[in-house]
Structures are given as structure tokens and as C-alpha cells.
Design a protein around this motif. Sequence first.
Motif, mmCIF file in Angstrom:
data_model
loop_
_atom_site.group_PDB
_atom_site.id
_atom_site.type_symbol
_atom_site.label_atom_id
_atom_site.label_comp_id
_atom_site.label_asym_id
_atom_site.label_seq_id
_atom_site.Cartn_x
_atom_site.Cartn_y
_atom_site.Cartn_z
ATOM 1 N N ASN A 368 37.573 51.916 49.643
ATOM 2 C CA ASN A 368 37.357 52.365 50.928
ATOM 3 C C ASN A 368 38.193 53.655 51.372
ATOM 4 N N GLN A 369 39.292 53.884 50.528
ATOM 5 C CA GLN A 369 39.988 55.170 50.517
ATOM 6 C C GLN A 369 39.399 56.455 49.972
ATOM 7 N N GLY A 370 38.425 55.925 48.892
ATOM 8 C CA GLY A 370 37.351 57.202 48.373
ATOM 9 C C GLY A 370 38.265 57.683 47.063
ATOM 10 N N LEU A 371 39.069 56.532 46.631
ATOM 11 C CA LEU A 371 39.895 57.033 45.307
ATOM 12 C C LEU A 371 39.059 56.432 44.126
ATOM 13 N N TYR A 372 38.275 55.354 44.336
ATOM 14 C CA TYR A 372 37.572 54.627 43.338
ATOM 15 C C TYR A 372 36.300 54.790 43.976
ATOM 16 N N TYR A 373 35.111 54.726 43.159
ATOM 17 C CA TYR A 373 33.763 54.553 43.602
ATOM 18 C C TYR A 373 32.697 53.586 42.708
ATOM 19 N N LEU A 374 32.069 52.952 43.288
ATOM 20 C CA LEU A 374 30.930 52.258 42.392
ATOM 21 C C LEU A 374 30.034 53.031 41.724
ATOM 22 N N THR A 375 29.834 52.602 40.440
ATOM 23 C CA THR A 375 28.898 53.278 39.771
ATOM 24 C C THR A 375 27.625 52.508 39.393
ATOM 25 N N ASP A 376 26.323 53.224 39.339
ATOM 26 C CA ASP A 376 25.155 52.585 39.216
ATOM 27 C C ASP A 376 25.175 51.887 38.037
ATOM 28 N N ASP A 377 25.588 52.340 36.857
ATOM 29 C CA ASP A 377 25.441 51.744 35.661
ATOM 30 C C ASP A 377 26.641 51.063 35.205
ATOM 31 N N GLU A 378 26.625 50.273 34.202
ATOM 32 C CA GLU A 378 27.874 49.651 33.608
ATOM 33 C C GLU A 378 28.684 50.637 32.849
ATOM 34 N N ALA A 379 30.002 50.707 33.402
ATOM 35 C CA ALA A 379 31.044 52.081 32.517
ATOM 36 C C ALA A 379 31.194 51.551 31.119
#
Length: 379
Positions: A368-379
Motif C-alpha cells: 500500500n506504500q508502493g514499495l512492493y507490488y504484486l506480480t502477475d506471474d510467480e517470481a
Amino acid sequence: MYTLKLDIPQFLQEYWQKKPLVIKGAFPQFADPISADELAGLACEEEISSRIVVTKDHDWEVIQGPFEDYDRYGESHWQLLVQAVNHWYPDSQPLVEALRFLPDWRFDDLMVSFATPQGGVGPHVDNYDVFIIQGEGERRWTVGDNTPQHPRGGNANSPLVEDFTPIIDVVLEKGDMLYIPPGFPHCGETLTMAMSYSIGFRAPSQQELVSEIADYLLDNNLGQQRFTSKTEASHPGIVSQASQVGIMSLLSQLSQDPTQYQIILGKLLSQNRFELDICEGEEAYSIEDLQDAFSQGAGVSRIGGLKVLRLEHDATPRLFINGAVHELAHTPTDIIAQLSDNVCLSADEAIAMCQHEEVQHLLLQLINQGLYYLTDDEA
């Protein structure tokens, strides 16, 4: 992925912060992670630090970005440099990963340059370690010995130094790498249109340490202890040696108390010199949103350049992220280590970590702080 051909234990023992080294073919089949046009596009942005250096007769002119047009600079004798490209261009992160055998707290940024023939920044000395990786084109590099250098033209404010006697004189081709420790003068000259990548590593200066200590003490209303003495000087106008040592020992006491210096170091070393590309969403995620995303296969990743650090033998279980402190008193140490060591987490890894309530709330906060983000595919 970039595979680095380097004997890392030998490098750390014989060269790291000691002497420069040329590694021909360091990255076999090297491919530029960014094009010249894409780099020029980044240099158009106000928030991104960029500059053009124009080579003149025995002189260099520096023009600060952003830039909208490059036509006026011609086809030779200039170089574009863009700082912290890893913050803004995710495809450059794999090149940074190739040098993560060095600790993240030292990592400064990935600077990318596009240079025309005869373009360069002039002879200079850096106060940090730098790895220069050659992409397309060729550049000639000379490196001098770590001896006192004189400012160019006697100008104490100039970042340039007078010409030096090289101990290294080499032409870098695609995939070659040059390592230069602090204090060694060096100069690059472009032979053909070229892309170069400079990965810098630095440690805090005394100024930065003292500034961080002062900020911490002021912000937390600490550091109220004053010097007391058992004896005084026999003359009114003198400060005795014992008083000098005693007063300065107030500072040294801070450096001997982990409960004081660990939080200062963690906050300082997790900060960046250059602006981050914070990607805060329009609406905040909830715990349910996060769990649903992970269950559908979404991974989670840090934004480029974000530092997530832990301190060995820390007095408190916690992470230091971008200058902030995140305590994790009930989280196992191996989970804390995984968060600090891994830039990306797969959906399965994220689900497993979120079994720990503290970690779940931390990931939610960072997203929510914009320091991490969700990725579409598995990392």
C-alpha cells in the motif's frame, strides 16, 4: 539472467577495495538490458537524475537534465549519463543481481551511459567502488595508481584531475568489465558509439554518520548526557587534555552501545541517494485482497533499488526498509532473512510467509506504500 565469470573468493581477497582489475569476457553473450532510445526517454523525466557531458578541447561541459532534444549535440564528443536506472527500468535488475555477492547496504545504483565517439567525462577519482560493464560499442579506459591527484587546472572545485600515468590501459568490448576501487583515477574515451553500465558500491562518510546520529538523537529527544570532570585545569583559558578526551568520549559511548548505534546504522544504510519509483495504487489493498491475489498465483516484488536490510546480532528482531524500522518480534529469524535476501517472492512463498501475522501485515503495508507490488506471474 547474466552469468558473471569471476572467481569471487579470489576477487574479494586480492582485489576488492585494494586494486583495479580488468575481466575480459566477464559476461559471455552480453545483451544490453536497455536501448539508447529507452535511456534517452528516461532522461526526459524530471524526477530522474541525468546529465550530458560535452568534451571540448582540454575541457568538459556538464549539462543537467531533463532533456527533450539531442540533435544539437551532434554525432560525436558527448555522453549521456542516467543515474539509478535500476529504480525506473525493471529489466535492468538482472544485471544488478549478478553483483549481489556484495552486500545490499553497499549498493548505490546502476548508472547507464550512452556515448558518442570521443565522448567521456574526463579524468576523475571516485570515492566509491565501481564496476564498469561494456555493452554495445568500444571504450578505452585508463586507470592510474592510488596516489594523491591534483585538481585539473588548479581548480579545487573541479571534479576532474590532471592527467595521470596509467597502470591499466585497455579497450573494453561487449561483455568486458573493469573494477575500480576508491581513490584510483580513471578516464574513459569512447571509440565507437557505446553503451556502458556502472554499478557503484559506497559506504557512509563520517559526515553522513554524524548527521544521522544527530537526527536520531534530536528526533527521539536523546543524547542529553553531559560531560562531568573530577579535576579542572590550573589556568582559566585552557581546555585540559582530560577534558578533551572526556567530552569526545560522549560520542564514542554511542558507538559502543548496540541499542543506540544499530538503529542509527539500519536507518542510514537502508536509504537511497536517488529517488525511488514508488508505485502506490489508487486504492489500498485489504488483507483479504492480498490473500486472494496470492491464492490466484500472484507473487510480490520490491520496487527497483529498494533496500531491505537486517543487522547481524540485532538487539531486536526487525527489518530496516528505506530508512524506516519495522519490528518483527514474533517472526522467526529465517523468515526475516528471507524477506531481506529475496527481491521477489513467489505466490507459494508469500502464502507461507503470511502464516505469520506480522509478515502479512508488513507485506500489506509495503504494497500500500508502493514499495512492493504484486506480480502477475510467480517470481
